[in-house]
Scaffold this active site. Structure first.
Site, PDB file in Angstrom:
ATOM      1  N   PRO A  89      53.764  61.839   3.862  1.00  0.00           N
ATOM      2  CA  PRO A  89      54.432  60.960   2.886  1.00  0.00           C
ATOM      3  C   PRO A  89      55.025  59.684   3.462  1.00  0.00           C
ATOM      4  O   PRO A  89      55.310  58.753   2.711  1.00  0.00           O
ATOM      5  CB  PRO A  89      55.524  61.854   2.301  1.00  0.00           C
ATOM      6  CG  PRO A  89      55.783  62.880   3.346  1.00  0.00           C
ATOM      7  CD  PRO A  89      54.482  63.124   4.022  1.00  0.00           C
ATOM      8  N   LYS A 135      63.578  69.743  11.404  1.00  0.00           N
ATOM      9  CA  LYS A 135      63.736  70.532  12.620  1.00  0.00           C
ATOM     10  C   LYS A 135      63.201  71.918  12.312  1.00  0.00           C
ATOM     11  O   LYS A 135      63.754  72.631  11.468  1.00  0.00           O
ATOM     12  CB  LYS A 135      65.209  70.616  13.070  1.00  0.00           C
ATOM     13  CG  LYS A 135      65.640  69.436  13.909  1.00  0.00           C
ATOM     14  CD  LYS A 135      65.038  69.491  15.277  1.00  0.00           C
ATOM     15  CE  LYS A 135      65.172  68.163  16.022  1.00  0.00           C
ATOM     16  NZ  LYS A 135      63.958  67.394  16.024  1.00  0.00           N
ATOM     17  N   GLU A 152      58.420  62.526   8.114  1.00  0.00           N
ATOM     18  CA  GLU A 152      59.888  62.580   8.042  1.00  0.00           C
ATOM     19  C   GLU A 152      60.512  61.287   7.546  1.00  0.00           C
ATOM     20  O   GLU A 152      60.192  60.196   8.015  1.00  0.00           O
ATOM     21  CB  GLU A 152      60.472  62.917   9.422  1.00  0.00           C
ATOM     22  CG  GLU A 152      61.988  63.078   9.416  1.00  0.00           C
ATOM     23  CD  GLU A 152      62.543  63.611  10.716  1.00  0.00           C
ATOM     24  OE1 GLU A 152      63.772  63.766  10.821  1.00  0.00           O
ATOM     25  OE2 GLU A 152      61.758  63.905  11.638  1.00  0.00           O
TER      26      GLU A 152
END
Length: 377
Positions: free
Chosen positions: A160, A194, A178
């Site tokens: 994305p 994470k 991210e």
């Protein structure tokens, strides 16, 4: 067309002045070390070959926005229709560069494992709780066709927050999953990653088991929640008291190569705070540093073997209303066309529960898509 090119250690004060005078679309980047006073001097002993400028923003001539079934073209040029026709007529040239590139690691497996033992000793002594430790893979004297390579990377690993970004002789072929930070009105949204597990596409049952194991992993949860706490603390410096909330904790999202553990934190921005203030409080992002951030930055300078430059930095845009969206530059191939130098970094969050061998294997997993498009696998 206006551009923002600050001098060393002048990013934040220069950015404040630039944003006041420029209320249009702005696109660009911030390198990992760009907003930290004195950081470039502290990391001067580490080599750096890609050489993106510390920070750069520019006002584009043309912006094409994709909104559901529409393309909206904004342009400084006289005729948007001619811009549209020019876009349609573009031909992508055939690749003429090397078809296979073998990269070299800055760390051998043995050296990586030994270094991680030193880092774990720092954690056991209480110097830090979590540290994002990264290593570079690189190739010299290589020629690539950047757009074609980016297209292959994006087809193999669609994400994305991907970006194809060029600044003079430097390229970033970014397949990032991210988000660093998004601003909508007075709302800030951060989505640190994470926690990583390999996909098993040939076996839906085993793939589901891998996803479930990631969600239940004490080590991955520990790593994720430490970063969530760090992001909450960072956002609290610039948001209304009590407004910072964790909207989702330990969310599991699946991408073609990996499952990822992603949490979402948001807050209501205080009046009068601009992007420079936000960067000062939150950058570099917690997922790429660790806690406590100041000590972790010292340790990465001590144990990593190259500067990160744009890796672990951010690429994104600001719209005319002052809202913005910036990614985290990970899973990215960086290329200096002038020096024919190609580089990518991978890393992971190291905590008390980390196993050095598994951390090394996770690095290789994160590098797998980039290795494939470079012809190594």
């Amino acid at each position: 067309m206006h551009t923002f090119i600050p001098g060393a250690n002048q990013v934040l004060p220069s950015l404040k002045a630039f944003l006041k005078d420029n209320k249009d679309w702005l696109f660009g980047h911030f390198c990992y070390n760009s907003t930290l006073p004195g950081y470039q001097q502290q990391a001067a002993h580490l080599p750096e070959h890609v050489q993106f400028a510390p920070a750069f923003l520019f006002q584009p001539e043309t912006v094409a926005e994709l909104k559901s079934d529409k393309v909206i073209i904004s342009t400084l040029l006289a005729d948007p229709q001619s811009v549209y026709l020019t876009i349609l007529s573009q031909q992508i040239p055939e690749a003429t560069a090397q078809t296979s590139i073998a990269v070299q690691p800055r760390f051998t497996r043995e050296a990586y494992l030994e270094t991680l033992q030193h880092i774990l000793q720092h954690i056991q002594r209480g110097d830090c709780y979590e540290i994002n430790f990264c290593q570079e893979f690189y190739a010299q004297n290589v020629q690539i066709a950047p757009y074609q390579l980016f297209k292959r990377l994006n087809n193999l690993s669609p994400t994305p927050y991907a970006a194809f970004y060029k600044l003079q002789h430097q390229y970033a072929l970014c397949a990032s999953p991210e988000r660093y930070l998004k601003k909508e009105g007075n709302k800030l949204i951060s989505q640190p990653i994470k926690g990583t597990a390999k996909r098993i596409p040939d076996s839906p049952e085993k793939d589901a088991e891998a996803r479930e194991a990631l969600y239940n992993s004490p080590k991955e949860r520990s790593e994720n929640v430490m970063v969530v706490d760090l992001v909450r603390n960072d956002l609290s410096q610039i948001c209304h008291p009590g407004s910072v909330t964790v909207d989702e904790l330990f969310g599991i999202y699946s991408f073609p190569q990996v499952h990822q553990m992603i949490s979402t934190i948001s807050g209501e921005l205080l009046p009068g705070k601009d992007l420079a203030d936000i960067l000062e409080a939150t950058f570099p992002m917690g997922s790429m540093t660790g806690a406590p951030k100041k000590r972790v930055l010292e340790l990465t300078n001590q144990y990593e073997r190259t500067q990160r430059n744009l890796y672990a930095g951010s690429i994104g845009y600001i719209n005319p209303n002052g809202d913005f969206d910036f990614n985290v530059v990970i899973r990215s191939i960086l290329y200096n066309e002038a020096d024919n130098y190609l580089s990518y970094h991978v890393g992971g969050g190291i905590t008390f529960y980390s196993n050095a061998v598994k951390e090394y294997e996770e690095c290789l997993l994160k590098a797998s898509a980039m290795n494939k498009v470079l012809g190594m696998l």
